[in-house]
Scaffold this motif. Structure first.
Motif, PDB file in Angstrom:
ATOM      1  N   ALA A  33      38.436  45.526  40.970  1.00 38.31           N
ATOM      2  CA  ALA A  33      38.029  46.735  40.532  1.00 38.31           C
ATOM      3  C   ALA A  33      38.790  47.953  40.157  1.00 38.31           C
ATOM      4  O   ALA A  33      38.741  48.575  39.123  1.00 38.31           O
ATOM      5  CB  ALA A  33      37.131  47.059  41.635  1.00 38.31           C
ATOM      6  N   PRO A  34      39.707  48.148  41.288  1.00 44.34           N
ATOM      7  CA  PRO A  34      40.693  49.507  40.791  1.00 44.34           C
ATOM      8  C   PRO A  34      41.415  49.221  39.368  1.00 44.34           C
ATOM      9  O   PRO A  34      42.140  50.278  38.809  1.00 44.34           O
ATOM     10  CB  PRO A  34      41.676  49.474  41.930  1.00 44.34           C
ATOM     11  CG  PRO A  34      41.169  48.609  43.155  1.00 44.34           C
ATOM     12  CD  PRO A  34      40.299  47.729  42.346  1.00 44.34           C
ATOM     13  N   VAL A  42      39.646  40.315  30.614  1.00 46.37           N
ATOM     14  CA  VAL A  42      39.604  39.734  32.235  1.00 46.37           C
ATOM     15  C   VAL A  42      39.580  38.351  31.735  1.00 46.37           C
ATOM     16  O   VAL A  42      38.373  38.138  31.366  1.00 46.37           O
ATOM     17  CB  VAL A  42      38.771  40.323  33.077  1.00 46.37           C
ATOM     18  CG1 VAL A  42      38.863  39.514  34.333  1.00 46.37           C
ATOM     19  CG2 VAL A  42      39.114  41.797  33.399  1.00 46.37           C
ATOM     20  N   ALA A  43      40.497  37.421  31.911  1.00 46.64           N
ATOM     21  CA  ALA A  43      40.164  35.682  31.457  1.00 46.64           C
ATOM     22  C   ALA A  43      40.090  35.437  33.087  1.00 46.64           C
ATOM     23  O   ALA A  43      40.806  35.241  34.037  1.00 46.64           O
ATOM     24  CB  ALA A  43      41.443  35.089  30.962  1.00 46.64           C
ATOM     25  N   ILE A  44      38.810  34.968  33.369  1.00 41.80           N
ATOM     26  CA  ILE A  44      38.528  34.055  34.731  1.00 41.80           C
ATOM     27  C   ILE A  44      38.656  32.531  34.446  1.00 41.80           C
ATOM     28  O   ILE A  44      38.091  31.949  33.725  1.00 41.80           O
ATOM     29  CB  ILE A  44      37.046  34.482  35.013  1.00 41.80           C
ATOM     30  CG1 ILE A  44      37.034  35.906  35.408  1.00 41.80           C
ATOM     31  CG2 ILE A  44      36.881  33.515  36.215  1.00 41.80           C
ATOM     32  CD1 ILE A  44      35.631  36.432  35.678  1.00 41.80           C
ATOM     33  N   PHE A  55      31.043  33.033  37.421  1.00 36.28           N
ATOM     34  CA  PHE A  55      29.963  33.735  36.768  1.00 36.28           C
ATOM     35  C   PHE A  55      29.541  34.739  37.803  1.00 36.28           C
ATOM     36  O   PHE A  55      29.137  35.774  37.096  1.00 36.28           O
ATOM     37  CB  PHE A  55      28.793  32.631  36.764  1.00 36.28           C
ATOM     38  CG  PHE A  55      29.047  31.433  36.063  1.00 36.28           C
ATOM     39  CD1 PHE A  55      28.905  31.543  34.594  1.00 36.28           C
ATOM     40  CD2 PHE A  55      29.047  30.295  36.444  1.00 36.28           C
ATOM     41  CE1 PHE A  55      29.080  30.385  33.621  1.00 36.28           C
ATOM     42  CE2 PHE A  55      29.082  29.125  35.659  1.00 36.28           C
ATOM     43  CZ  PHE A  55      29.400  29.456  34.230  1.00 36.28           C
ATOM     44  N   SER A  56      29.639  34.600  39.054  1.00 35.51           N
ATOM     45  CA  SER A  56      29.418  35.829  39.975  1.00 35.51           C
ATOM     46  C   SER A  56      30.465  37.156  39.790  1.00 35.51           C
ATOM     47  O   SER A  56      30.144  38.181  39.479  1.00 35.51           O
ATOM     48  CB  SER A  56      29.501  35.316  41.269  1.00 35.51           C
ATOM     49  OG  SER A  56      28.579  34.305  41.654  1.00 35.51           O
ATOM     50  N   LEU A  57      31.671  36.511  39.393  1.00 33.51           N
ATOM     51  CA  LEU A  57      32.598  37.457  39.475  1.00 33.51           C
ATOM     52  C   LEU A  57      32.553  38.288  37.828  1.00 33.51           C
ATOM     53  O   LEU A  57      32.709  39.443  37.904  1.00 33.51           O
ATOM     54  CB  LEU A  57      34.187  36.922  39.428  1.00 33.51           C
ATOM     55  CG  LEU A  57      35.283  37.830  39.257  1.00 33.51           C
ATOM     56  CD1 LEU A  57      35.427  39.059  40.282  1.00 33.51           C
ATOM     57  CD2 LEU A  57      36.492  36.889  39.364  1.00 33.51           C
ATOM     58  N   ASP A  65      30.696  48.331  34.656  1.00 36.71           N
ATOM     59  CA  ASP A  65      30.572  48.792  33.537  1.00 36.71           C
ATOM     60  C   ASP A  65      31.908  48.749  32.531  1.00 36.71           C
ATOM     61  O   ASP A  65      32.588  49.556  31.893  1.00 36.71           O
ATOM     62  CB  ASP A  65      30.470  50.520  33.433  1.00 36.71           C
ATOM     63  CG  ASP A  65      29.253  51.025  33.994  1.00 36.71           C
ATOM     64  OD1 ASP A  65      28.132  50.216  33.447  1.00 36.71           O
ATOM     65  OD2 ASP A  65      29.021  52.002  34.690  1.00 36.71           O
ATOM     66  N   PHE A  66      32.579  47.493  32.905  1.00 38.16           N
ATOM     67  CA  PHE A  66      33.657  47.146  32.258  1.00 38.16           C
ATOM     68  C   PHE A  66      33.256  46.586  30.735  1.00 38.16           C
ATOM     69  O   PHE A  66      32.212  45.961  30.674  1.00 38.16           O
ATOM     70  CB  PHE A  66      34.336  45.787  32.852  1.00 38.16           C
ATOM     71  CG  PHE A  66      35.667  45.438  32.251  1.00 38.16           C
ATOM     72  CD1 PHE A  66      36.782  45.960  32.076  1.00 38.16           C
ATOM     73  CD2 PHE A  66      35.469  44.267  31.396  1.00 38.16           C
ATOM     74  CE1 PHE A  66      37.944  45.448  31.313  1.00 38.16           C
ATOM     75  CE2 PHE A  66      36.667  43.631  30.771  1.00 38.16           C
ATOM     76  CZ  PHE A  66      37.635  44.091  30.724  1.00 38.16           C
TER      77      PHE A  66
END
Length: 147
Positions: A33-34, A42-44, A55-57, A65-66
């Motif tokens: 978050a920071p 952001v590639a998960i 999915f949760s992340l 609000d990203f």
């Protein structure tokens, strides 16, 4: 940029610059978050299609609000496409073997195959299946009382 190198890379950038990060789906949202204001991507990483932590992340990232791109990277299957989109993913990056087994038309068909979700809070315009069932029962009771 790998997750492990993110802090060092951000320190080297000018404040207005943004970068992307590839992170394991096991990284807690609180740790990420920071950094979100300085990220454009952001590639998960999904180690397997059956590991749903990504999915949760993604959902937590969108709820923060990203507005940048969220990418799922790994061996997902087409049946997960609609859910991935509703969780906030913008793109899916597949290994070549997965892409060969399920070509783009199959993914597009899967995206259109689901019109409602079981979970609350994923689609802004649609109620989830549970809410639809409750509304139908209430309407049925109301009609029975009026008869």
């Amino acid at each position: 940029m790998p997750w492990e190198a993110l802090t060092e890379a951000l320190e080297a950038l000018a404040p207005a610059q943004q970068i992307g990060v590839i992170l394991p789906n096991s990284v807690p949202f609180a740790a990420l978050a920071p950094f979100l204001p300085q990220l454009s991507l952001v590639a998960i990483a999904f180690p397997a299609y059956a590991d749903g932590r990504g999915f949760s992340l993604a959902r937590q990232i969108r709820r923060a609000d990203f507005t940048g791109e969220i990418r799922a990277s790994g061996p997902l299957i087409a049946d997960q496409f609609a859910y991935a989109l509703s969780c906030g993913f913008d793109t899916i990056e597949l290994p070549e073997a997965s892409a060969a087994r399920q070509p783009v038309p199959q993914w597009l068909h899967a995206r259109e195959s689901f019109s409602a979700t079981y979970q609350r809070g994923y689609e802004a315009t649609e109620r989830n299946i549970l809410d639809q069932r409750r509304a139908a029962k209430a309407a049925g009771r109301l009609a029975a009382e009026r008869a």
